[in-house]
Design an enzyme around this catalytic site. Sequence first.
Site, PDB file in Angstrom:
ATOM      1  N   LYS A  10      35.352  44.987  54.183  1.00  0.00           N
ATOM      2  CA  LYS A  10      35.752  46.084  53.278  1.00  0.00           C
ATOM      3  C   LYS A  10      34.751  47.238  53.384  1.00  0.00           C
ATOM      4  O   LYS A  10      35.139  48.401  53.418  1.00  0.00           O
ATOM      5  CB  LYS A  10      35.828  45.589  51.830  1.00  0.00           C
ATOM      6  CG  LYS A  10      36.920  44.552  51.585  1.00  0.00           C
ATOM      7  CD  LYS A  10      38.301  45.153  51.770  1.00  0.00           C
ATOM      8  CE  LYS A  10      39.420  44.155  51.604  1.00  0.00           C
ATOM      9  NZ  LYS A  10      40.729  44.690  51.998  1.00  0.00           N
TER      10      LYS A  10
ATOM     11  N   SER B  15      37.257  46.778  47.621  1.00  0.00           N
ATOM     12  CA  SER B  15      36.832  45.778  46.641  1.00  0.00           C
ATOM     13  C   SER B  15      35.469  46.136  46.059  1.00  0.00           C
ATOM     14  O   SER B  15      34.622  46.726  46.744  1.00  0.00           O
ATOM     15  CB  SER B  15      36.727  44.425  47.358  1.00  0.00           C
ATOM     16  OG  SER B  15      35.989  43.510  46.591  1.00  0.00           O
TER      17      SER B  15
ATOM     18  N   TYR C 216      34.021  38.592  54.647  1.00  0.00           N
ATOM     19  CA  TYR C 216      35.201  39.244  54.054  1.00  0.00           C
ATOM     20  C   TYR C 216      34.782  40.552  53.380  1.00  0.00           C
ATOM     21  O   TYR C 216      35.347  41.609  53.615  1.00  0.00           O
ATOM     22  CB  TYR C 216      35.874  38.323  53.009  1.00  0.00           C
ATOM     23  CG  TYR C 216      36.625  39.104  51.964  1.00  0.00           C
ATOM     24  CD1 TYR C 216      37.847  39.682  52.270  1.00  0.00           C
ATOM     25  CD2 TYR C 216      36.063  39.339  50.695  1.00  0.00           C
ATOM     26  CE1 TYR C 216      38.508  40.463  51.331  1.00  0.00           C
ATOM     27  CE2 TYR C 216      36.715  40.117  49.769  1.00  0.00           C
ATOM     28  CZ  TYR C 216      37.933  40.669  50.081  1.00  0.00           C
ATOM     29  OH  TYR C 216      38.579  41.454  49.167  1.00  0.00           O
TER      30      TYR C 216
HETATM   31  N1  UFG Z   1      34.574  30.603  39.209  1.00  0.00           N
HETATM   32  C1  UFG Z   1      34.354  29.332  38.742  1.00  0.00           C
HETATM   33  N2  UFG Z   1      35.139  28.331  39.203  1.00  0.00           N
HETATM   34  C2  UFG Z   1      36.128  28.541  40.124  1.00  0.00           C
HETATM   35  C3  UFG Z   1      36.352  29.851  40.595  1.00  0.00           C
HETATM   36  C4  UFG Z   1      35.536  30.855  40.106  1.00  0.00           C
HETATM   37  O1  UFG Z   1      33.466  29.097  37.923  1.00  0.00           O
HETATM   38  O2  UFG Z   1      36.786  27.578  40.507  1.00  0.00           O
HETATM   39  C5  UFG Z   1      33.740  31.696  38.680  1.00  0.00           C
HETATM   40  C6  UFG Z   1      32.894  32.339  39.768  1.00  0.00           C
HETATM   41  O3  UFG Z   1      31.690  31.660  39.934  1.00  0.00           O
HETATM   42  C7  UFG Z   1      32.733  33.757  39.218  1.00  0.00           C
HETATM   43  C8  UFG Z   1      34.009  33.989  38.405  1.00  0.00           C
HETATM   44  O4  UFG Z   1      34.573  32.713  38.183  1.00  0.00           O
HETATM   45  O5  UFG Z   1      31.667  33.792  38.345  1.00  0.00           O
HETATM   46  C9  UFG Z   1      35.023  34.839  39.136  1.00  0.00           C
HETATM   47  O6  UFG Z   1      35.242  34.265  40.418  1.00  0.00           O
HETATM   48  P1  UFG Z   1      36.460  34.700  41.344  1.00  0.00           P
HETATM   49  O7  UFG Z   1      36.364  33.873  42.596  1.00  0.00           O
HETATM   50  O8  UFG Z   1      37.728  34.679  40.605  1.00  0.00           O
HETATM   51  O9  UFG Z   1      36.145  36.223  41.644  1.00  0.00           O
HETATM   52  P2  UFG Z   1      34.886  36.875  42.366  1.00  0.00           P
HETATM   53  O10 UFG Z   1      34.343  37.853  41.387  1.00  0.00           O
HETATM   54  O11 UFG Z   1      33.968  35.912  42.955  1.00  0.00           O
HETATM   55  O12 UFG Z   1      35.621  37.550  43.615  1.00  0.00           O
HETATM   56  C10 UFG Z   1      36.360  38.705  43.446  1.00  0.00           C
HETATM   57  C11 UFG Z   1      37.436  38.797  44.507  1.00  0.00           C
HETATM   58  C12 UFG Z   1      36.842  38.915  45.881  1.00  0.00           C
HETATM   59  C13 UFG Z   1      35.797  39.975  45.910  1.00  0.00           C
HETATM   60  C14 UFG Z   1      34.805  39.800  44.808  1.00  0.00           C
HETATM   61  C15 UFG Z   1      33.898  40.977  44.730  1.00  0.00           C
HETATM   62  O13 UFG Z   1      38.270  37.669  44.494  1.00  0.00           O
HETATM   63  O14 UFG Z   1      37.880  39.273  46.749  1.00  0.00           O
HETATM   64  O15 UFG Z   1      35.479  39.739  43.558  1.00  0.00           O
HETATM   65  O16 UFG Z   1      33.069  40.891  43.662  1.00  0.00           O
HETATM   66  F1  UFG Z   1      35.121  39.950  47.085  1.00  0.00           F
END
Ligand code: UFG
Length: 344
Positions: A156, A127, A152
Amino acid sequence: MKNKIIVTGGCGYIGSHTVIELLENNYDVVILDDLSNSTEDTLDRILKITGTKPTFVNVDLKDETATKAIFQKHKDAKAVINFAAHKAVGESVKEPLMYYRNNLYSLINVLSSQIENNIEGFIFSSSATVYGTPETLPITEKDETQRPFSPYGNTKKIAEEIIDDVIKSNSNLQSISLRYFNPIGAHESGLIGELPSGIPNNLMPYITQTAAGIREKLMVYGNDYPTKDGTPIRDYIHVVDLAKAHVLAVERILKKEQDEAFEVFNLGTGNGFSVLDVINSFEKVTNSKLNYEIVERRPGDVPKLYAATNLAKEKLGWSADKSLDEMIKSSWDWEQKFRKQNTN
Ligand code: UFG
């Protein structure tokens, strides 16, 4: 003779899409999965799409004896793709030992079982979280990894270090670690897609479930980041593009094309989109308004993360260029088709 590939976690979101690509490229597939975050009917869906039902073994890969027995049985396999892992960031903060135990015991058992049986190829599902909060963008594979915010994410990073050490001690093992950015979308058949259990953690399923009326409102976690509209920027990538990269990684190992025994590739599009970009695109594609509210930041979110993609292009011959609108439409189609299938 078809080449046999063992796919751990092959009933899950990225795993199932990869199994389809493998079958369509004439590989024989053995899925090892404990169904802790997936269901067995994925196998029937794969059959509908490809005309083949892959071999399936329900196994807990934390169980060393059971894992060794299965690998012994399938020792003619050419490579392993290791998707099996817990992946909820928030849950890992609350239950770190569960994450270290599950994600690392299973990795250790798989690696030792495959070495014992001389199965040389190992593709690891990594990741972009291993980059932590990067100082420069786009992130290249040469950039330093940092301790990720969540347990988590740390599984990785540690897993990549374990693989690296094992490779150095065992000249036969050949490995590729694929660092995913933000996978979204679903197979065009609408038969498989992302199916988070309970309340989704990730943006895309939260949006589609909100639009489908399952969640009341999307919480947008902060609009005071140093980005163009204040919301965090991510590199969203279509899951089918991601799946195709795994087939190319298997081929690279089987054809002995690697420059080094352990290689790492970013899998992203190289394009960064903010949370509001995603919402705007969703509203445009679906011609509807999404109910959302800006709330406090979520702990651990980095402001910006997007990939340098040239290495994967040069070495794997892979690139992903589906537009954000196409990816979002695909996620929405799946949400609608899935709910329809399950309400009939
Ligand atoms: N977000 C919201 N509301 C939500 C969910 C997400 O505003 O209900 C925002 C988050 O704050 C972030 C963006 O949407 O800015 C993306 O969030 P995600 O949770 O979809 O993805 P992330 O980038 O946080 O996480 C992903 C993977 C993880 C990994 C991570 C590494 O899901 O497994 O990238 O950067 F660890």
